[in-house]
Write a protein that holds these residues in place. Structure first.
Motif, PDB file in Angstrom:
ATOM      1  N   GLU A   1       0.807  -1.226   0.000  1.00 31.45           N
ATOM      2  CA  GLU A   1       0.000   0.000   0.000  1.00 31.45           C
ATOM      3  C   GLU A   1       0.841   1.277   0.000  1.00 31.45           C
ATOM      4  O   GLU A   1       0.287   2.373  -0.051  1.00 31.45           O
ATOM      5  CB  GLU A   1      -0.961   0.019   1.194  1.00 31.45           C
ATOM      6  N   ASP A   2       2.142   1.147   0.045  1.00 33.67           N
ATOM      7  CA  ASP A   2       3.025   2.304  -0.132  1.00 33.67           C
ATOM      8  C   ASP A   2       3.296   2.588  -1.605  1.00 33.67           C
ATOM      9  O   ASP A   2       3.929   3.598  -1.944  1.00 33.67           O
ATOM     10  CB  ASP A   2       4.370   2.070   0.573  1.00 33.67           C
ATOM     11  N   THR A   3       2.812   1.707  -2.470  1.00 37.86           N
ATOM     12  CA  THR A   3       3.013   1.895  -3.903  1.00 37.86           C
ATOM     13  C   THR A   3       2.333   3.177  -4.364  1.00 37.86           C
ATOM     14  O   THR A   3       1.127   3.352  -4.199  1.00 37.86           O
ATOM     15  CB  THR A   3       2.464   0.688  -4.681  1.00 37.86           C
ATOM     16  N   ALA A   4       3.116   4.079  -4.937  1.00 43.43           N
ATOM     17  CA  ALA A   4       2.612   5.389  -5.353  1.00 43.43           C
ATOM     18  C   ALA A   4       3.723   6.127  -6.074  1.00 43.43           C
ATOM     19  O   ALA A   4       4.875   5.667  -6.106  1.00 43.43           O
ATOM     20  CB  ALA A   4       2.160   6.194  -4.141  1.00 43.43           C
ATOM     21  N   VAL A   5       3.368   7.264  -6.630  1.00 44.43           N
ATOM     22  CA  VAL A   5       4.373   8.191  -7.131  1.00 44.43           C
ATOM     23  C   VAL A   5       4.703   9.170  -6.001  1.00 44.43           C
ATOM     24  O   VAL A   5       3.795   9.770  -5.418  1.00 44.43           O
ATOM     25  CB  VAL A   5       3.885   8.956  -8.371  1.00 44.43           C
ATOM     26  N   TYR A   6       5.977   9.294  -5.707  1.00 48.26           N
ATOM     27  CA  TYR A   6       6.429  10.151  -4.618  1.00 48.26           C
ATOM     28  C   TYR A   6       7.020  11.440  -5.189  1.00 48.26           C
ATOM     29  O   TYR A   6       7.842  11.401  -6.106  1.00 48.26           O
ATOM     30  CB  TYR A   6       7.471   9.404  -3.779  1.00 48.26           C
ATOM     31  N   TYR A   7       6.585  12.555  -4.609  1.00 39.93           N
ATOM     32  CA  TYR A   7       6.987  13.867  -5.088  1.00 39.93           C
ATOM     33  C   TYR A   7       7.713  14.641  -3.992  1.00 39.93           C
ATOM     34  O   TYR A   7       7.275  14.667  -2.839  1.00 39.93           O
ATOM     35  CB  TYR A   7       5.775  14.684  -5.519  1.00 39.93           C
ATOM     36  N   CYS A   8       8.774  15.276  -4.387  1.00 44.88           N
ATOM     37  CA  CYS A   8       9.468  16.214  -3.507  1.00 44.88           C
ATOM     38  C   CYS A   8       8.778  17.575  -3.610  1.00 44.88           C
ATOM     39  O   CYS A   8       8.344  17.982  -4.701  1.00 44.88           O
ATOM     40  CB  CYS A   8      10.926  16.318  -3.963  1.00 44.88           C
ATOM     41  N   ASN A   9       8.681  18.245  -2.489  1.00 45.23           N
ATOM     42  CA  ASN A   9       8.050  19.567  -2.458  1.00 45.23           C
ATOM     43  C   ASN A   9       8.897  20.519  -1.632  1.00 45.23           C
ATOM     44  O   ASN A   9       9.471  20.119  -0.614  1.00 45.23           O
ATOM     45  CB  ASN A   9       6.648  19.477  -1.880  1.00 45.23           C
ATOM     46  N   ALA A  10       8.940  21.764  -2.039  1.00 40.60           N
ATOM     47  CA  ALA A  10       9.729  22.748  -1.301  1.00 40.60           C
ATOM     48  C   ALA A  10       9.086  24.122  -1.380  1.00 40.60           C
ATOM     49  O   ALA A  10       8.335  24.418  -2.314  1.00 40.60           O
ATOM     50  CB  ALA A  10      11.156  22.809  -1.850  1.00 40.60           C
ATOM     51  N   GLY A  11       9.383  24.927  -0.380  1.00 45.15           N
ATOM     52  CA  GLY A  11       8.963  26.316  -0.413  1.00 45.15           C
ATOM     53  C   GLY A  11       7.901  26.689   0.591  1.00 45.15           C
ATOM     54  O   GLY A  11       7.589  27.875   0.740  1.00 45.15           O
ATOM     55  N   ALA A  12       7.332  25.714   1.286  1.00 47.78           N
ATOM     56  CA  ALA A  12       6.323  26.052   2.294  1.00 47.78           C
ATOM     57  C   ALA A  12       6.978  26.720   3.500  1.00 47.78           C
ATOM     58  O   ALA A  12       8.145  26.477   3.807  1.00 47.78           O
ATOM     59  CB  ALA A  12       5.578  24.799   2.737  1.00 47.78           C
ATOM     60  N   THR A  13       6.212  27.541   4.173  1.00 46.31           N
ATOM     61  CA  THR A  13       6.724  28.223   5.363  1.00 46.31           C
ATOM     62  C   THR A  13       6.324  27.499   6.642  1.00 46.31           C
ATOM     63  O   THR A  13       6.651  27.941   7.738  1.00 46.31           O
ATOM     64  CB  THR A  13       6.220  29.671   5.419  1.00 46.31           C
ATOM     65  N   GLY A  14       5.617  26.407   6.488  1.00 45.32           N
ATOM     66  CA  GLY A  14       5.225  25.619   7.648  1.00 45.32           C
ATOM     67  C   GLY A  14       4.970  24.194   7.233  1.00 45.32           C
ATOM     68  O   GLY A  14       5.491  23.732   6.224  1.00 45.32           O
ATOM     69  N   VAL A  15       4.137  23.517   8.002  1.00 44.28           N
ATOM     70  CA  VAL A  15       3.826  22.107   7.744  1.00 44.28           C
ATOM     71  C   VAL A  15       2.321  21.970   7.530  1.00 44.28           C
ATOM     72  O   VAL A  15       1.537  22.672   8.137  1.00 44.28           O
ATOM     73  CB  VAL A  15       4.262  21.238   8.941  1.00 44.28           C
ATOM     74  N   GLY A  16       1.973  21.070   6.631  1.00 42.58           N
ATOM     75  CA  GLY A  16       0.562  20.800   6.421  1.00 42.58           C
ATOM     76  C   GLY A  16       0.017  21.377   5.137  1.00 42.58           C
ATOM     77  O   GLY A  16      -1.122  21.100   4.760  1.00 42.58           O
ATOM     78  N   PHE A  17       0.825  22.150   4.468  1.00 42.75           N
ATOM     79  CA  PHE A  17       0.431  22.691   3.174  1.00 42.75           C
ATOM     80  C   PHE A  17       1.679  22.710   2.300  1.00 42.75           C
ATOM     81  O   PHE A  17       2.790  22.920   2.791  1.00 42.75           O
ATOM     82  CB  PHE A  17      -0.163  24.102   3.309  1.00 42.75           C
ATOM     83  N   PRO A  18       1.509  22.459   1.012  1.00 46.69           N
ATOM     84  CA  PRO A  18       2.684  22.377   0.149  1.00 46.69           C
ATOM     85  C   PRO A  18       3.236  23.735  -0.229  1.00 46.69           C
ATOM     86  O   PRO A  18       2.524  24.734  -0.228  1.00 46.69           O
ATOM     87  CB  PRO A  18       2.164  21.638  -1.085  1.00 46.69           C
ATOM     88  N   GLY A  19       4.531  23.730  -0.573  1.00 51.81           N
ATOM     89  CA  GLY A  19       5.145  24.914  -1.136  1.00 51.81           C
ATOM     90  C   GLY A  19       4.877  24.988  -2.628  1.00 51.81           C
ATOM     91  O   GLY A  19       4.160  24.167  -3.203  1.00 51.81           O
TER      92      GLY A  19
END
Length: 119
Positions: free
Chosen positions: A88-106
Motif C-alpha cells: 500500500e506504499d506503492t505510489a508516485v512520490y513527489y518532492c516539495n519545497a517552499g512552504a513556510t510551515g507544515v501541512g500545506f505544500p510549497g
C-alpha cells in the motif's frame, strides 16, 4: 529556474527499504520546509513527511515508525528513508519545497518518482 529532481524510486519487495533523494537547484531552500508527498492513482497528493527549516519533522500516521525524513541544508538536499515497505506504499512520490510551515505544500514540485512494492 528552480528545479527539484527526485531519485531512488523503484521496485522493492514487501518489507524492503528504499531511500528517496531530492536535489534542489535554482533557489536556496534553507528557510523553508521541504517535504515528500505521494499520489495514488485517482487520488490527490497526500503528505508523507515534512521537515522544517529548524529540523522539526512530521509524518503521516501511515508511515510513522517506518520512514525518516532528513535534509542536508548546505547541499539543498532532502531524503526519505523508507523501511518495512508495504504494497500500500506503492505510489508516485513527489518532492516539495517552499512552504513556510507544515501541512500545506510549497510552490515547487519535482517530477515524481515511482515506488512499487510488490513480490
Amino acid at each position: 529556474q528552480v528545479q527539484l529532481v527526485e531519485s531512488g524510486g523503484g521496485l522493492v519487495q514487501p518489507g524492503g527499504s528504499l531511500r528517496l533523494s531530492c536535489a534542489a537547484s535554482g533557489r536556496f531552500f534553507s528557510p523553508y520546509t521541504m517535504a515528500w508527498y505521494r499520489q495514488f492513482p485517482g487520488k490527490q497528493r497526500e503528505l508523507v513527511a515534512a521537515i522544517t527549516s529548524r529540523g522539526s519533522t512530521s509524518y503521516a500516521d501511515s508511515v510513522k515508525g517506518r520512514c525518516t525524513i532528513s535534509r542536508d541544508i548546505a547541499k539543498n538536499l532532502v531524503y526519505l528513508q523508507m523501511n518495512s515497505l508495504k504494497p500500500e506504499d506503492t505510489a508516485v512520490y513527489y518532492c516539495n519545497a517552499g512552504a513556510t510551515g507544515v501541512g500545506f505544500p510549497g510552490d515547487y514540485w519535482g517530477q515524481g518518482t515511482q515506488v512499487t512494492v510488490s513480490s
